[in-house]
Design a protein around this motif. Sequence first.
Motif, mmCIF file in Angstrom:
data_model
loop_
_atom_site.group_PDB
_atom_site.id
_atom_site.type_symbol
_atom_site.label_atom_id
_atom_site.label_comp_id
_atom_site.label_asym_id
_atom_site.label_seq_id
_atom_site.Cartn_x
_atom_site.Cartn_y
_atom_site.Cartn_z
ATOM 1 N N ALA A 84 0.822 -1.047 0.027
ATOM 2 C CA ALA A 84 -0.194 0.063 -0.076
ATOM 3 C C ALA A 84 0.870 1.185 0.027
ATOM 4 C CB ALA A 84 -0.933 0.204 1.317
ATOM 5 N N LYS A 85 0.269 2.367 -0.672
ATOM 6 C CA LYS A 85 1.216 3.465 -0.792
ATOM 7 C C LYS A 85 0.392 4.633 -0.205
ATOM 8 C CE LYS A 85 4.424 1.477 -2.983
ATOM 9 N NZ LYS A 85 5.242 1.221 -1.970
ATOM 10 N N LEU A 86 1.166 5.988 0.333
ATOM 11 C CA LEU A 86 0.535 6.775 0.998
ATOM 12 C C LEU A 86 0.039 7.718 0.003
ATOM 13 C CD1 LEU A 86 0.244 8.350 3.686
ATOM 14 C CD2 LEU A 86 2.316 9.084 3.509
ATOM 15 N N ARG A 87 -1.314 8.322 0.154
ATOM 16 C CA ARG A 87 -1.922 9.387 -0.623
ATOM 17 C C ARG A 87 -2.328 10.415 0.345
ATOM 18 N NH1 ARG A 87 -4.015 9.941 -5.855
ATOM 19 N NH2 ARG A 87 -4.332 7.801 -6.333
ATOM 20 N N PRO A 88 -1.322 11.160 1.287
ATOM 21 C CA PRO A 88 -1.867 11.854 2.176
ATOM 22 C C PRO A 88 -3.154 12.929 1.984
ATOM 23 C CG PRO A 88 0.259 12.640 1.514
ATOM 24 C CD PRO A 88 -0.061 11.477 0.794
ATOM 25 N N GLY A 92 -7.976 4.135 5.350
ATOM 26 C CA GLY A 92 -6.937 4.318 6.370
ATOM 27 C C GLY A 92 -6.613 5.900 6.671
ATOM 28 N N ALA A 93 -6.201 6.065 7.603
ATOM 29 C CA ALA A 93 -5.859 7.511 8.152
ATOM 30 C C ALA A 93 -4.553 7.356 9.032
ATOM 31 C CB ALA A 93 -6.981 7.917 9.110
ATOM 32 N N THR A 94 -4.520 8.342 9.949
ATOM 33 C CA THR A 94 -3.210 8.565 10.475
ATOM 34 C C THR A 94 -3.033 7.140 11.805
ATOM 35 O OG1 THR A 94 -2.944 10.639 10.360
ATOM 36 C CG2 THR A 94 -1.830 9.902 12.209
ATOM 37 N N GLY A 95 -4.249 7.265 12.592
ATOM 38 C CA GLY A 95 -4.491 6.346 13.754
ATOM 39 C C GLY A 95 -4.203 4.967 13.278
ATOM 40 N N ASP A 96 -4.723 4.460 12.033
ATOM 41 C CA ASP A 96 -4.748 2.993 11.824
ATOM 42 C C ASP A 96 -3.848 2.699 10.520
ATOM 43 O OD1 ASP A 96 -6.183 4.138 9.427
ATOM 44 O OD2 ASP A 96 -8.037 3.365 10.246
ATOM 45 N N HIS A 97 -2.663 3.660 10.258
ATOM 46 C CA HIS A 97 -2.275 3.510 9.125
ATOM 47 C C HIS A 97 -1.242 2.009 9.179
ATOM 48 C CE1 HIS A 97 1.900 4.187 10.582
ATOM 49 N NE2 HIS A 97 1.357 4.744 11.314
ATOM 50 N N SER A 98 -0.828 1.690 10.326
ATOM 51 C CA SER A 98 -0.079 0.570 10.087
ATOM 52 C C SER A 98 -0.863 -0.606 9.961
ATOM 53 C CB SER A 98 0.764 0.591 11.625
ATOM 54 O OG SER A 98 -0.144 0.504 12.579
ATOM 55 N N ILE A 99 -2.181 -0.720 10.417
ATOM 56 C CA ILE A 99 -3.170 -1.805 10.204
ATOM 57 C C ILE A 99 -3.699 -1.786 8.841
ATOM 58 C CG2 ILE A 99 -5.337 -2.849 11.225
ATOM 59 C CD1 ILE A 99 -4.871 -1.033 13.686
ATOM 60 N N THR A 100 -4.144 -0.645 8.257
ATOM 61 C CA THR A 100 -4.524 -0.516 6.990
ATOM 62 C C THR A 100 -3.555 -0.812 5.808
ATOM 63 O OG1 THR A 100 -4.326 1.758 6.988
ATOM 64 C CG2 THR A 100 -6.524 0.935 7.565
ATOM 65 N N SER A 101 -2.346 -0.130 6.119
ATOM 66 C CA SER A 101 -1.325 -0.452 4.846
ATOM 67 C C SER A 101 -0.970 -1.983 4.873
ATOM 68 C CB SER A 101 -0.320 0.390 5.172
ATOM 69 O OG SER A 101 0.499 0.300 6.344
ATOM 70 N N THR A 102 -0.906 -2.672 6.032
ATOM 71 C CA THR A 102 -0.563 -4.000 5.674
ATOM 72 C C THR A 102 -1.569 -5.119 5.596
ATOM 73 O OG1 THR A 102 -0.700 -3.913 8.236
ATOM 74 C CG2 THR A 102 1.407 -3.626 7.149
ATOM 75 N N PHE A 103 -2.976 -4.747 5.368
ATOM 76 C CA PHE A 103 -3.946 -5.674 5.119
ATOM 77 C C PHE A 103 -4.069 -5.933 3.476
ATOM 78 C CE2 PHE A 103 -8.460 -6.905 4.714
ATOM 79 C CZ PHE A 103 -8.626 -7.319 5.905
ATOM 80 N N ALA A 104 -4.198 -7.113 3.210
ATOM 81 C CA ALA A 104 -4.202 -7.536 1.880
ATOM 82 C C ALA A 104 -5.186 -6.984 1.040
ATOM 83 C CB ALA A 104 -4.291 -9.007 1.898
ATOM 84 N N GLY A 105 -4.791 -6.273 -0.290
ATOM 85 C CA GLY A 105 -5.526 -5.811 -1.139
ATOM 86 C C GLY A 105 -5.814 -4.296 -1.043
ATOM 87 N N VAL A 106 -5.459 -3.720 0.148
ATOM 88 C CA VAL A 106 -5.553 -2.093 0.294
ATOM 89 C C VAL A 106 -4.236 -1.503 -0.620
ATOM 90 C CG1 VAL A 106 -5.069 -0.260 1.966
ATOM 91 C CG2 VAL A 106 -6.584 -2.214 2.792
ATOM 92 N N THR A 107 -4.563 -0.567 -1.490
ATOM 93 C CA THR A 107 -3.713 0.016 -2.125
ATOM 94 C C THR A 107 -3.072 1.334 -1.836
ATOM 95 O OG1 THR A 107 -5.128 1.002 -3.601
ATOM 96 C CG2 THR A 107 -4.382 -1.403 -4.309
ATOM 97 N N GLU A 108 -3.936 1.928 -1.135
ATOM 98 C CA GLU A 108 -3.372 3.382 -0.639
ATOM 99 C C GLU A 108 -4.062 3.651 0.796
ATOM 100 O OE1 GLU A 108 -4.382 5.055 -4.591
ATOM 101 O OE2 GLU A 108 -5.510 6.550 -3.349
ATOM 102 N N ASN A 109 -3.311 4.484 1.317
ATOM 103 C CA ASN A 109 -3.645 5.184 2.697
ATOM 104 C C ASN A 109 -3.811 6.699 2.498
ATOM 105 O OD1 ASN A 109 -3.123 6.444 5.261
ATOM 106 N ND2 ASN A 109 -3.350 4.513 6.162
ATOM 107 N N GLN A 110 -5.015 7.272 3.244
ATOM 108 C CA GLN A 110 -5.174 8.898 3.191
ATOM 109 C C GLN A 110 -4.884 9.405 4.502
ATOM 110 O OE1 GLN A 110 -9.506 8.906 2.604
ATOM 111 N NE2 GLN A 110 -9.351 7.620 0.761
ATOM 112 N N ALA A 111 -3.804 8.948 5.268
ATOM 113 C CA ALA A 111 -3.489 9.677 6.359
ATOM 114 C C ALA A 111 -3.111 11.242 6.099
ATOM 115 C CB ALA A 111 -2.340 9.103 7.210
#
Length: 339
Positions: A23-27, A200-219
């Motif tokens: 998963a990649k970051l798209r802040p 995903g956001a800041t608080g859950d970034h480590s959980i969401t970004s390692t979950f299979a299938g998630v491609t990006e996080n909006q922290a």
Amino acid sequence: VVDLELMEQNLHLMARCFESRLAKLRPHFKTHQVIELARRQVKAGAIGITVARVHQAELLVKSGIRNILIASEIGSASMIERFVQLSRRAPVIITVDNRDVISSMARLAGDRAHDLNVVVDLDLRLRRCGVPPGEPALDLTKFVLSKGLNFRGLMGYAGHVHLPPGEEKDRAAIEPLRALAETKALIERAGIPVEIVSCGATGDHSITSTFAGVTENQAGSYLLMDAWYAPCAPEFKPALSLLTTVISKTDGDRIIVDGGVKATSGERGLPAVKGIPELRVRALNAEHTTIGIEESSNSILVGDQLELTVNFLDATISLHDRMYGVRRGKVEEILEIVR
Ligand SMILES: Cc1ncc(COP(=O)(O)O)c(C=O)c1O
């Protein structure tokens, strides 16, 4: 005032987290609203920027940042028109949850409907925007395709999962991710590729970004962080404060500084005085903050400056035109806030 060292620590800490993840970051832009900070996030490895409004996307495209996700629905004819126009200039993606809006987009874009990139928004129990996961999401995806729009994937923002680190948070954060993953699988079983899963956001970034299938996080909050949020993501340090001047100290048990709710949001509780725990903020008025002092012999004088912590980044920043970036007590740069 932005403490540049803390801001940079936050920037690089989050960037490093995503270096080795699928998963990649798209802040999210809305938590700072500074184009220069968005540039630094992209330079540090972000794949693009998430925004809440079409006009924020327009500003970023103008400044050269083109990979943008508008993580909020639009409703008015004028906004739909602006989104269609913007899509001619950059590969902007928008969230949808409404058939009338989708139809209007397709009608306006005509034979260029495929230029309109959309992700279907899922309500993962935040009870804000989005269709329910599962069949309703599949139905809306089929509708998007039937109108000729470019279906890119799914978005699901679980903003209700606001907890300090621990098992309860792990459990709460996984539930919406399962719903997202199941919906993705359902859509793929129908033969429709799901390229993007943004959540995903800041608080859950480590959980969401390692979950299979998630491609990006909006922290978003991680960069400047606020005092209210910090217990939920303690690895990121509050870097923003409000600089005030003492304008009154009478014989009473209080001092008054020259900023109130027109300078800092009071929505998430009263701020603290940075570095001086014995001073307690008692009230925020429109233009004043009342701070209680233990004894009138306290050495603070009218004209002294006090820094107040910030409890709600987004709402505080949008009250101002600029932030002052400070390093070791000296102003190093001025960061323009756009609205
Ligand atoms: C849709 C959406 N995505 C991402 C974020 C960023 O979340 P955070 O500031 O918790 O990192 C927000 C914040 O409210 C949001 O509304």
